[in-house]
Design an enzyme around this catalytic site. Structure first.
Site, PDB file in Angstrom:
ATOM      1  N   HIS A 285      52.108  53.474 126.904  1.00 49.43           N
ATOM      2  CA  HIS A 285      51.364  54.434 126.069  1.00 49.43           C
ATOM      3  C   HIS A 285      51.280  55.790 126.773  1.00 49.43           C
ATOM      4  O   HIS A 285      51.537  56.838 126.167  1.00 49.43           O
ATOM      5  CB  HIS A 285      49.960  53.879 125.773  1.00 49.43           C
ATOM      6  CG  HIS A 285      49.012  54.889 125.193  1.00 49.43           C
ATOM      7  ND1 HIS A 285      48.747  54.974 123.844  1.00 49.43           N
ATOM      8  CD2 HIS A 285      48.272  55.877 125.784  1.00 49.43           C
ATOM      9  CE1 HIS A 285      47.885  55.969 123.635  1.00 49.43           C
ATOM     10  NE2 HIS A 285      47.573  56.522 124.792  1.00 49.43           N
ATOM     11  N   GLU A 286      50.958  55.750 128.062  1.00 48.37           N
ATOM     12  CA  GLU A 286      50.847  57.015 128.817  1.00 48.37           C
ATOM     13  C   GLU A 286      52.198  57.718 128.889  1.00 48.37           C
ATOM     14  O   GLU A 286      52.280  58.943 128.797  1.00 48.37           O
ATOM     15  CB  GLU A 286      50.302  56.759 130.222  1.00 48.37           C
ATOM     16  CG  GLU A 286      48.890  56.172 130.261  1.00 48.37           C
ATOM     17  CD  GLU A 286      47.875  57.009 129.485  1.00 48.37           C
ATOM     18  OE1 GLU A 286      48.002  58.243 129.510  1.00 48.37           O
ATOM     19  OE2 GLU A 286      46.976  56.424 128.858  1.00 48.37           O
ATOM     20  N   HIS A 289      52.863  59.809 125.951  1.00 49.98           N
ATOM     21  CA  HIS A 289      52.333  61.179 126.026  1.00 49.98           C
ATOM     22  C   HIS A 289      53.317  62.087 126.765  1.00 49.98           C
ATOM     23  O   HIS A 289      53.505  63.241 126.404  1.00 49.98           O
ATOM     24  CB  HIS A 289      51.003  61.202 126.784  1.00 49.98           C
ATOM     25  CG  HIS A 289      49.856  60.647 125.995  1.00 49.98           C
ATOM     26  ND1 HIS A 289      49.576  61.059 124.720  1.00 49.98           N
ATOM     27  CD2 HIS A 289      48.920  59.720 126.306  1.00 49.98           C
ATOM     28  CE1 HIS A 289      48.502  60.411 124.280  1.00 49.98           C
ATOM     29  NE2 HIS A 289      48.097  59.578 125.223  1.00 49.98           N
ATOM     30  N   GLU A 363      47.446  60.370 119.878  1.00 49.27           N
ATOM     31  CA  GLU A 363      47.239  59.064 120.510  1.00 49.27           C
ATOM     32  C   GLU A 363      47.974  57.973 119.746  1.00 49.27           C
ATOM     33  O   GLU A 363      48.562  57.056 120.340  1.00 49.27           O
ATOM     34  CB  GLU A 363      45.743  58.737 120.590  1.00 49.27           C
ATOM     35  CG  GLU A 363      44.962  59.614 121.561  1.00 49.27           C
ATOM     36  CD  GLU A 363      45.452  59.478 122.996  1.00 49.27           C
ATOM     37  OE1 GLU A 363      46.052  58.451 123.356  1.00 49.27           O
ATOM     38  OE2 GLU A 363      45.232  60.434 123.772  1.00 49.27           O
ATOM     39  N   ASP A 367      50.811  55.327 121.004  1.00 48.78           N
ATOM     40  CA  ASP A 367      50.783  53.880 120.732  1.00 48.78           C
ATOM     41  C   ASP A 367      52.130  53.423 120.171  1.00 48.78           C
ATOM     42  O   ASP A 367      52.656  52.380 120.564  1.00 48.78           O
ATOM     43  CB  ASP A 367      49.675  53.548 119.720  1.00 48.78           C
ATOM     44  CG  ASP A 367      48.291  53.500 120.368  1.00 48.78           C
ATOM     45  OD1 ASP A 367      48.221  53.564 121.612  1.00 48.78           O
ATOM     46  OD2 ASP A 367      47.299  53.383 119.628  1.00 48.78           O
TER      47      ASP A 367
HETATM   48 ZN    ZN Z   1      46.530  58.265 125.223  1.00 48.45          ZN
END
Ligand code: ZN
Length: 428
Positions: A285-286, A289, A363, A367
């Site tokens: 997930h990070e 980003h 976000e 995901d």
């Molecule tokens: Zn996040």
């Protein structure tokens, strides 16, 4: 400056604020992915809090959130009220003069010490509410900080905030003195520059003030995380573990730095409590980003927002009736400091729901990347459940609360999203 010149400068400030503000709106509308997934066959999965937590934990999470929400609202209101009293009456100006008096009461002392004093007074006013919130976190086993460490954290963060704000306002008012008509244009550019520099410096300067980092020892997990980063097209230099358990039982991970300094940081709590598949899911997930350059976009949005806000304050601070309320003769008068800080708080409050609206979309995109990188909706769901259980996050907060404060989709929404993704994979 002559009255006509002053009017022209005011109009220019308002015009620039409107143009930069419009650019900001365009970026905010264009950047987020407003639709991420096609509708799965049979319609989208409904968001269901009982898909996140078992009944007893769900009840605990809901009562924890119900105990904290009033504290957050009181803290917000109290902070704003104190700021309004200091900014819109002569009390603020008196405070600014009083704290500078022992040092001779010069202009510089008034601006720097006055700013620091207003910041500290605001913090002190909300301190009892913060202490109450910490008691609640202790009662629910979420905080592991002793009161000594809590006080140290409050003192350090207040000191950092007082010094940074004082330097920023000092530079601002210095510009106002040097360029009485065009200061807001210079200040807007400087504020935007600060946002950019700050976002690069944050991991280097602020993070180490609160935590220590150790490299994750060589092994299967480390190799797997480094591979994930490679596969994502965003190699990282290191995987670090932070000593977050000194303060919290919460689980988290993040990626910080750019290019050759980019690293994955895992809370030690994450490492201890989650199975490796779930750790991989969080890190994926990070990395989502990183691949979508969300920090860069956030920096751009922050820079545009800061520039628009400063230009707007150029208009507001040359409005004589407002200056009069604060007891200031001109925008360069140190008595203006509490008013500037009030404008900052109000601006921050108004921009919160807008920032969060965009943040939730960003976000959800991270995901989606986590699901695609790991191909493992099961590990993603397990990770969401573990996160909600350990952080005691309410998987289904009131709609208005989520709209205003929610920086992420709710736990229930994130699990429903993973199910939709899985159904589309199965169908396609
Ligand atoms: Zn996040």
């Amino acid at each position: 400056m002559s009255g006509a010149d002053g009017q022209g400068a005011r109009r220019a400030a308002l015009l620039v604020a409107a143009v930069v503000g419009a650019a900001l709106v365009v970026v905010l509308v264009v950047v987020p992915p407003w639709t991420l997934l096609a509708e799965p066959p049979g319609g989208p999965t409904p968001a269901d809090p009982s898909s996140v937590l078992p009944p007893d934990v769900l009840q605990r999470a809901e009562s924890f959130a119900a105990a904290l929400r009033p504290a957050s609202l009181v803290s917000l209101t109290l902070g704003l009220a104190v700021s309004a009293v200091l900014g819109l009456t002569r009390l603020g100006a008196r405070l600014v003069r009083a704290v500078a008096a022992p040092l001779g009461g010069g202009w510089t002392a008034q601006v720097l010490l006055g700013t620091a004093a207003v910041v500290v007074v605001g913090r002190l006013a909300t301190l009892p509410v913060s202490a109450y919130a910490e008691v609640v976190r202790h009662r629910y086993g979420l905080s592991t900080r002793g009161w000594g460490l809590w006080l140290r954290d409050v003192a350090v963060s207040t000191a950092i905030s007082a010094v940074v704000t004082a330097l920023a306002l000092g530079s601002l008012l210095w510009l106002v003195r040097r360029a009485p008509r065009t200061w807001w244009a210079w200040a807007a550019a400087v504020a935007a520059g600060f946002v950019v520099v700050g976002s690069f410096l944050y991991p280097v300067v602020i993070e180490p003030a609160f935590n220590r980092f150790e490299p994750l020892p060589a092994g299967e997990l480390r190799a797997r995380l480094l591979d994930l980063a490679e596969e994502n097209g965003t190699p990282v230099q290191d995987v670090l573990v932070s000593d977050a358990s000194r303060r919290t039982t919460a689980l988290n991970a993040y990626v910080s730095g750019f290019g050759s300094t980019r690293r994955v940081v895992l809370y030690d709590t994450t490492l201890e409590q989650l199975p490796e598949d779930a750790v991989a899911s969080i890190v994926a997930h990070e990395l989502g980003h990183v691949v979508h350059r969300d920090v860069l976009t956030g920096t751009l949005v922050g820079a545009l927002g800061a520039a628009a806000a400063v230009a707007l304050s150029g208009w507001l601070l040359s409005w004589t009736p407002l200056l009069g309320r604060a007891g200031a003769q001109s925008p360069a008068d140190p008595a203006v400091v509490p008013l500037v800080l009030l404008l900052l708080s109000v601006g921050g409050l108004l921009s919160t729901p807008v920032q969060n609206l965009v943040s939730r979309q960003v976000e959800a995109r991270a995901d989606l990347r986590a699901l695609e990188l790991t191909g493992d909706a099961g590990a993603f769901t397990a990770m969401q459940r573990e996160l909600a259980a350990t952080n005691l996050s309410d998987p289904d907060p009131p709609v208005a609360w989520q709209w205003f404060f929610g920086s992420h989709p709710t736990g229930a929404q994130r699990i429903a999203f993973a199910e939709d993704w899985q159904r589309l994979e199965d169908a396609g």
